[in-house]
Design a protein around this motif. Structure first.
Motif, PDB file in Angstrom:
ATOM      1  N   TYR A  77     -67.250 -69.095  15.814  1.00 15.97           N
ATOM      2  CA  TYR A  77     -68.554 -69.565  16.245  1.00 15.97           C
ATOM      3  C   TYR A  77     -68.247 -70.519  17.403  1.00 15.97           C
ATOM      4  N   GLU A  78     -68.260 -71.798  17.122  1.00 19.73           N
ATOM      5  CA  GLU A  78     -67.787 -72.776  18.098  1.00 19.73           C
ATOM      6  C   GLU A  78     -66.270 -72.921  17.948  1.00 19.73           C
ATOM      7  N   ASN A  79     -65.805 -72.923  16.706  1.00 23.80           N
ATOM      8  CA  ASN A  79     -64.384 -72.940  16.354  1.00 23.80           C
ATOM      9  C   ASN A  79     -64.113 -71.743  15.455  1.00 23.80           C
ATOM     10  N   ARG A  80     -62.837 -71.527  15.147  1.00 27.22           N
ATOM     11  CA  ARG A  80     -62.506 -70.422  14.248  1.00 27.22           C
ATOM     12  C   ARG A  80     -62.921 -70.763  12.818  1.00 27.22           C
ATOM     13  N   VAL A  81     -63.355 -69.728  12.111  1.00 30.08           N
ATOM     14  CA  VAL A  81     -63.790 -69.869  10.719  1.00 30.08           C
ATOM     15  C   VAL A  81     -63.089 -68.803   9.888  1.00 30.08           C
ATOM     16  N   TYR A  82     -62.588 -69.213   8.735  1.00 30.78           N
ATOM     17  CA  TYR A  82     -61.871 -68.332   7.826  1.00 30.78           C
ATOM     18  C   TYR A  82     -62.726 -68.083   6.588  1.00 30.78           C
ATOM     19  N   PHE A  83     -62.950 -66.805   6.279  1.00 29.59           N
ATOM     20  CA  PHE A  83     -63.674 -66.395   5.082  1.00 29.59           C
ATOM     21  C   PHE A  83     -62.686 -65.803   4.096  1.00 29.59           C
ATOM     22  N   GLU A  84     -62.640 -66.360   2.895  1.00 28.16           N
ATOM     23  CA  GLU A  84     -61.822 -65.756   1.844  1.00 28.16           C
ATOM     24  C   GLU A  84     -62.518 -64.483   1.375  1.00 28.16           C
ATOM     25  N   GLN A  85     -61.874 -63.721   0.530  1.00 23.77           N
ATOM     26  CA  GLN A  85     -62.446 -62.463   0.058  1.00 23.77           C
ATOM     27  C   GLN A  85     -63.697 -62.690  -0.792  1.00 23.77           C
ATOM     28  N   VAL A  86     -63.756 -63.837  -1.471  1.00 20.82           N
ATOM     29  CA  VAL A  86     -64.937 -64.186  -2.271  1.00 20.82           C
ATOM     30  C   VAL A  86     -65.410 -65.569  -1.827  1.00 20.82           C
ATOM     31  N   ILE A  87     -66.693 -65.660  -1.511  1.00 17.39           N
ATOM     32  CA  ILE A  87     -67.311 -66.933  -1.131  1.00 17.39           C
ATOM     33  C   ILE A  87     -68.393 -67.223  -2.166  1.00 17.39           C
ATOM     34  N   THR A  88     -68.405 -68.445  -2.684  1.00 18.06           N
ATOM     35  CA  THR A  88     -69.429 -68.820  -3.657  1.00 18.06           C
ATOM     36  C   THR A  88     -70.132 -70.092  -3.198  1.00 18.06           C
ATOM     37  N   ALA A  89     -71.366 -70.250  -3.646  1.00 19.40           N
ATOM     38  CA  ALA A  89     -72.142 -71.450  -3.337  1.00 19.40           C
ATOM     39  C   ALA A  89     -73.408 -71.432  -4.178  1.00 19.40           C
ATOM     40  N   SER A  95     -80.235 -74.607   2.183  1.00 22.16           N
ATOM     41  CA  SER A  95     -78.878 -75.120   1.965  1.00 22.16           C
ATOM     42  C   SER A  95     -77.992 -74.187   1.146  1.00 22.16           C
ATOM     43  N   LEU A  96     -76.711 -74.287   1.436  1.00 22.15           N
ATOM     44  CA  LEU A  96     -75.641 -73.717   0.626  1.00 22.15           C
ATOM     45  C   LEU A  96     -74.808 -74.918   0.184  1.00 22.15           C
ATOM     46  N   ILE A  97     -74.846 -75.234  -1.089  1.00 23.35           N
ATOM     47  CA  ILE A  97     -74.178 -76.424  -1.618  1.00 23.35           C
ATOM     48  C   ILE A  97     -72.982 -75.991  -2.467  1.00 23.35           C
ATOM     49  N   GLY A  98     -71.899 -76.771  -2.393  1.00 24.53           N
ATOM     50  CA  GLY A  98     -70.701 -76.470  -3.185  1.00 24.53           C
ATOM     51  C   GLY A  98     -70.021 -75.186  -2.737  1.00 24.53           C
ATOM     52  N   VAL A  99     -69.964 -74.977  -1.443  1.00 27.61           N
ATOM     53  CA  VAL A  99     -69.362 -73.761  -0.889  1.00 27.61           C
ATOM     54  C   VAL A  99     -67.873 -73.725  -1.220  1.00 27.61           C
ATOM     55  N   GLU A 100     -67.412 -72.570  -1.634  1.00 28.80           N
ATOM     56  CA  GLU A 100     -65.981 -72.332  -1.854  1.00 28.80           C
ATOM     57  C   GLU A 100     -65.626 -71.023  -1.186  1.00 28.80           C
ATOM     58  N   GLY A 101     -64.467 -71.006  -0.511  1.00 27.85           N
ATOM     59  CA  GLY A 101     -64.009 -69.780   0.131  1.00 27.85           C
ATOM     60  C   GLY A 101     -64.298 -69.728   1.621  1.00 27.85           C
ATOM     61  N   LEU A 102     -64.587 -70.885   2.224  1.00 27.82           N
ATOM     62  CA  LEU A 102     -64.925 -70.942   3.641  1.00 27.82           C
ATOM     63  C   LEU A 102     -64.259 -72.153   4.268  1.00 27.82           C
ATOM     64  N   GLN A 103     -63.534 -71.935   5.364  1.00 24.24           N
ATOM     65  CA  GLN A 103     -62.839 -73.027   6.052  1.00 24.24           C
ATOM     66  C   GLN A 103     -63.102 -72.936   7.550  1.00 24.24           C
ATOM     67  N   GLN A 104     -63.056 -74.090   8.195  1.00 23.98           N
ATOM     68  CA  GLN A 104     -63.264 -74.168   9.635  1.00 23.98           C
ATOM     69  C   GLN A 104     -62.092 -74.895  10.269  1.00 23.98           C
ATOM     70  N   GLU A 105     -61.656 -74.412  11.424  1.00 29.40           N
ATOM     71  CA  GLU A 105     -60.550 -75.044  12.127  1.00 29.40           C
ATOM     72  C   GLU A 105     -61.077 -76.186  12.987  1.00 29.40           C
ATOM     73  N   GLU A 106     -60.501 -77.352  12.798  1.00 34.68           N
ATOM     74  CA  GLU A 106     -60.839 -78.545  13.583  1.00 34.68           C
ATOM     75  C   GLU A 106     -59.546 -79.180  14.057  1.00 34.68           C
ATOM     76  N   LEU A 107     -59.313 -79.195  15.337  1.00 34.19           N
ATOM     77  CA  LEU A 107     -58.113 -79.820  15.913  1.00 34.19           C
ATOM     78  C   LEU A 107     -56.840 -79.373  15.192  1.00 34.19           C
ATOM     79  N   PHE A 108     -56.664 -78.084  15.061  1.00 31.73           N
ATOM     80  CA  PHE A 108     -55.478 -77.460  14.462  1.00 31.73           C
ATOM     81  C   PHE A 108     -55.361 -77.678  12.954  1.00 31.73           C
ATOM     82  N   LEU A 109     -56.376 -78.215  12.327  1.00 37.64           N
ATOM     83  CA  LEU A 109     -56.410 -78.361  10.871  1.00 37.64           C
ATOM     84  C   LEU A 109     -57.472 -77.431  10.305  1.00 37.64           C
ATOM     85  N   TRP A 110     -57.182 -76.843   9.162  1.00 40.51           N
ATOM     86  CA  TRP A 110     -58.174 -76.020   8.479  1.00 40.51           C
ATOM     87  C   TRP A 110     -58.829 -76.868   7.391  1.00 40.51           C
ATOM     88  N   LEU A 111     -60.117 -77.105   7.552  1.00 46.01           N
ATOM     89  CA  LEU A 111     -60.861 -77.943   6.605  1.00 46.01           C
ATOM     90  C   LEU A 111     -61.880 -77.105   5.848  1.00 46.01           C
TER      91      LEU A 111
END
Length: 169
Positions: A77-89, A95-111
């Motif tokens: 999107y604006e940065n890279r985003v990683y989707f695991e095979q299963v995403i829950t929320a 809103s999507l609250i308590g998201v699991e299985g989704l990470q975003q790259e920020e300054l070379f860190l995956w959060l």
């Protein structure tokens, strides 16, 4: 006379059961024929929060959403985003609250992305809780579901670009 009352009651309850079954099946069919992207829109969220390559999903009446992809994948999107095979929320309106299985790259860190919230749809902003901070992005970035590349393909492409930078030094 009691026989006719019993027969009438039995027929009425049979018709009621039959109609209930038809209503239940039609609601299940309409839920399964709608896409996850339609579900997100109906809940006040942009369809592009999830990639095009969704295999299936389940959504329970208590708001638990489970989304299944063929394999983990990356998109941008604006940065890279990683989707695991299963995403829950927990999906509620806006809103999507308590998201699991989704990470975003920020300054070379995956959060991990913990929550996704649209507080005020008229603001045109969507809020991402990435644990250490909140990040606001334009709603318009997420209007169209992105194509998501399998994790290995995109990482190899990034490595090739990085090698090109090293060769230029």
């Amino acid at each position: 006379m009691a026989f006719f009352n019993t027969l009438l009651f039995s027929s009425t309850s049979t018709i009621f059961l039959f109609l209930s079954l038809i209503i239940l099946l039609s609601s299940k069919l309409s839920l399964s024929s709608s896409s996850i992207h339609d579900l997100l829109r109906s809940k006040g969220l942009p369809a592009g929060l999830l990639p095009e390559e969704i295999k299936s999903y389940t959504y329970s009446q208590n708001g638990h959403l489970e989304v299944f992809l063929e394999s983990p994948c990356l998109t941008k999107y604006e940065n890279r985003v990683y989707f695991e095979q299963v995403i829950t929320a927990n999906l509620t309106y806006g809103s999507l609250i308590g998201v699991e299985g989704l990470q975003q790259e920020e300054l070379f860190l995956w959060l991990p992305i913990k929550d996704i919230i649209v507080d005020d749809p008229s603001s045109g902003l969507i809020l991402f809780d990435i644990g250490l901070a909140y990040k606001q992005l334009s709603f318009s970035l997420f209007e169209v579901p992105p194509h998501c590349k399998p994790q290995g393909l995109l990482k190899n492409h990034v490595r090739n670009i990085e090698k090109g930078f090293v060769a230029l030094r």
